[in-house]
Design an enzyme around this catalytic site. Structure first.
Site, PDB file in Angstrom:
ATOM      1  N   GLY A  45     -12.606  28.063  14.723  1.00  0.00           N
ATOM      2  CA  GLY A  45     -12.631  29.527  14.827  1.00  0.00           C
ATOM      3  C   GLY A  45     -13.837  29.936  15.652  1.00  0.00           C
ATOM      4  O   GLY A  45     -14.864  29.251  15.642  1.00  0.00           O
ATOM      5  N   GLN A  50     -20.158  35.170  19.634  1.00  0.00           N
ATOM      6  CA  GLN A  50     -20.794  33.847  19.619  1.00  0.00           C
ATOM      7  C   GLN A  50     -20.980  33.294  21.042  1.00  0.00           C
ATOM      8  O   GLN A  50     -21.798  32.387  21.240  1.00  0.00           O
ATOM      9  CB  GLN A  50     -19.976  32.855  18.791  1.00  0.00           C
ATOM     10  N   CYS A  95     -20.219  26.837  10.754  1.00  0.00           N
ATOM     11  CA  CYS A  95     -20.113  27.788  11.872  1.00  0.00           C
ATOM     12  C   CYS A  95     -20.786  27.183  13.103  1.00  0.00           C
ATOM     13  O   CYS A  95     -21.885  26.623  12.995  1.00  0.00           O
ATOM     14  CB  CYS A  95     -20.820  29.093  11.482  1.00  0.00           C
ATOM     15  N   LEU A  96     -20.159  27.314  14.244  1.00  0.00           N
ATOM     16  CA  LEU A  96     -20.722  26.750  15.470  1.00  0.00           C
ATOM     17  C   LEU A  96     -22.061  27.395  15.828  1.00  0.00           C
ATOM     18  O   LEU A  96     -22.842  26.828  16.576  1.00  0.00           O
ATOM     19  CB  LEU A  96     -19.735  26.905  16.627  1.00  0.00           C
ATOM     20  N   HIS A 137     -14.120  34.951   7.882  1.00  0.00           N
ATOM     21  CA  HIS A 137     -15.368  34.414   8.464  1.00  0.00           C
ATOM     22  C   HIS A 137     -15.582  34.975   9.870  1.00  0.00           C
ATOM     23  O   HIS A 137     -16.653  35.462  10.208  1.00  0.00           O
ATOM     24  CB  HIS A 137     -15.298  32.881   8.520  1.00  0.00           C
ATOM     25  N   GLU A 138     -14.512  34.955  10.696  1.00  0.00           N
ATOM     26  CA  GLU A 138     -14.653  35.431  12.084  1.00  0.00           C
ATOM     27  C   GLU A 138     -14.819  36.946  12.144  1.00  0.00           C
ATOM     28  O   GLU A 138     -15.572  37.452  12.974  1.00  0.00           O
ATOM     29  CB  GLU A 138     -13.443  34.989  12.926  1.00  0.00           C
ATOM     30  N   HIS A 141     -18.322  38.028  11.820  1.00  0.00           N
ATOM     31  CA  HIS A 141     -19.083  37.932  13.074  1.00  0.00           C
ATOM     32  C   HIS A 141     -18.986  39.248  13.852  1.00  0.00           C
ATOM     33  O   HIS A 141     -19.947  39.673  14.480  1.00  0.00           O
ATOM     34  CB  HIS A 141     -18.533  36.808  13.965  1.00  0.00           C
TER      35      HIS A 141
HETATM   36  C1  Y12 Z   1     -23.354  19.603  14.084  1.00  0.00           C
HETATM   37  C2  Y12 Z   1     -22.289  20.626  14.192  1.00  0.00           C
HETATM   38  O1  Y12 Z   1     -22.235  21.476  15.044  1.00  0.00           O
HETATM   39  O2  Y12 Z   1     -21.332  20.583  13.213  1.00  0.00           O
HETATM   40  C3  Y12 Z   1     -20.358  21.549  13.247  1.00  0.00           C
HETATM   41  C4  Y12 Z   1     -20.428  22.678  12.435  1.00  0.00           C
HETATM   42  C5  Y12 Z   1     -19.365  23.605  12.425  1.00  0.00           C
HETATM   43  C6  Y12 Z   1     -18.266  23.371  13.240  1.00  0.00           C
HETATM   44  C7  Y12 Z   1     -17.139  24.324  13.280  1.00  0.00           C
HETATM   45  C8  Y12 Z   1     -17.082  25.393  12.465  1.00  0.00           C
HETATM   46  C9  Y12 Z   1     -15.966  26.347  12.609  1.00  0.00           C
HETATM   47  O3  Y12 Z   1     -15.094  26.189  13.432  1.00  0.00           O
HETATM   48  N1  Y12 Z   1     -15.993  27.423  11.782  1.00  0.00           N
HETATM   49  C10 Y12 Z   1     -15.001  28.473  11.897  1.00  0.00           C
HETATM   50  C11 Y12 Z   1     -15.074  29.357  10.680  1.00  0.00           C
HETATM   51  C12 Y12 Z   1     -14.440  28.710   9.509  1.00  0.00           C
HETATM   52  C13 Y12 Z   1     -15.226  28.120   8.551  1.00  0.00           C
HETATM   53  C14 Y12 Z   1     -14.642  27.538   7.431  1.00  0.00           C
HETATM   54  C15 Y12 Z   1     -13.266  27.546   7.256  1.00  0.00           C
HETATM   55  C16 Y12 Z   1     -12.477  28.135   8.232  1.00  0.00           C
HETATM   56  C17 Y12 Z   1     -13.068  28.705   9.362  1.00  0.00           C
HETATM   57  C18 Y12 Z   1     -18.201  22.262  14.079  1.00  0.00           C
HETATM   58  C19 Y12 Z   1     -19.266  21.374  14.098  1.00  0.00           C
HETATM   59  O4  Y12 Z   1     -19.314  20.364  14.996  1.00  0.00           O
HETATM   60  C20 Y12 Z   1     -18.694  19.184  14.668  1.00  0.00           C
HETATM   61  C21 Y12 Z   1     -18.797  18.109  15.707  1.00  0.00           C
HETATM   62  O5  Y12 Z   1     -18.120  19.080  13.613  1.00  0.00           O
HETATM   63 CO    CO Z   2     -18.849  31.385  12.519  1.00  0.00          CO
END
Ligand code: Y12
Ligand code: CO
Length: 171
Positions: A45, A50, A95-96, A137-138, A141
């Site tokens: 997401g 962002q 969260c990214l 969540h989004e 933001h």
């Molecule tokens: C080190 C790092 O950046 O770790 C991360 C952290 C978050 C994410 C992605 C988070 C994400 O897409 N969140 C969207 C919102 C959401 C949160 C929970 C459930 C539904 C939607 C990716 C990461 O990178 C890796 C390689 O896994």
């Molecule tokens: Co986020």
């Protein structure tokens, strides 16, 4: 193209995003870039703020049962509004914009959302489970709010300590 993702505590992330009024090629380019950026960073997401664009635009692309993230299940929501929400669910969110930190967050289990698609057509959908969590969540933001602001006082202190240590260690 892949854009830079703003990372906490960047002040821009606290801005309130504005309504989209033109469903034009600029919006379509933004949506394309958001998707490329999100997928490159292994996110599911992303909100426009962002990548530094304070517009009410968000995308969500969950991974399917086989573990594939295909654009068939990509949601692009412009000017989303939650019409109804009920129930309670807890999920370990990430969260990214807060890379490497995850914590249990409580949200509504079921929501009804109205939004526009990339061409300005009005859509209305109900969501449960991970989609409901991702939309909430989004949409936070879009109001300049990060999931870490929903942490309990003690969990937030734990986060602040961890984050400072990580910054000192140079990520
Ligand atoms: C080190 C790092 O950046 O770790 C991360 C952290 C978050 C994410 C992605 C988070 C994400 O897409 N969140 C969207 C919102 C959401 C949160 C929970 C459930 C539904 C939607 C990716 C990461 O990178 C890796 C390689 O896994
Ligand atoms: Co986020």
């Amino acid at each position: 193209m892949i854009r830079e993702i703003l990372v906490y505590p960047n002040k821009l992330l606290r801005e309130t995003s504005k309504e989209v009024t033109h469903f034009d090629v600029h919006l379509h380019t933004l949506l394309h870039d958001m998707y490329e950026t999100m997928v490159a960073k292994e996110g599911i997401g992303l909100a426009a703020i962002q990548v530094g664009v304070p517009l009410n635009v968000l995308i969500i692309n969950l991974v399917d049962e086989e573990g594939y993230q295909t654009a068939e299940t990509l949601y692009e929501m412009i000017n989303p509004v939650i019409l109804e929400k009920d129930g309670i669910t807890i999920y370990q969110e990430g969260c990214l914009s807060v890379p490497g930190y995850y914590d249990e967050i409580e949200r509504a289990a079921h929501i009804k959302v109205v939004y526009c698609d990339r061409d300005g057509n009005r859509c209305e959908e109900e969501f449960t489970d991970l989609m409901a969590i991702a939309v909430q969540h989004e949409m936070d933001h879009l109001k300049g709010r990060l999931f870490i602001e929903k942490l309990s006082y003690l969990k937030r202190k734990k986060f602040d300590k961890e984050w400072k240590k990580k910054q000192k260690a140079g990520k």
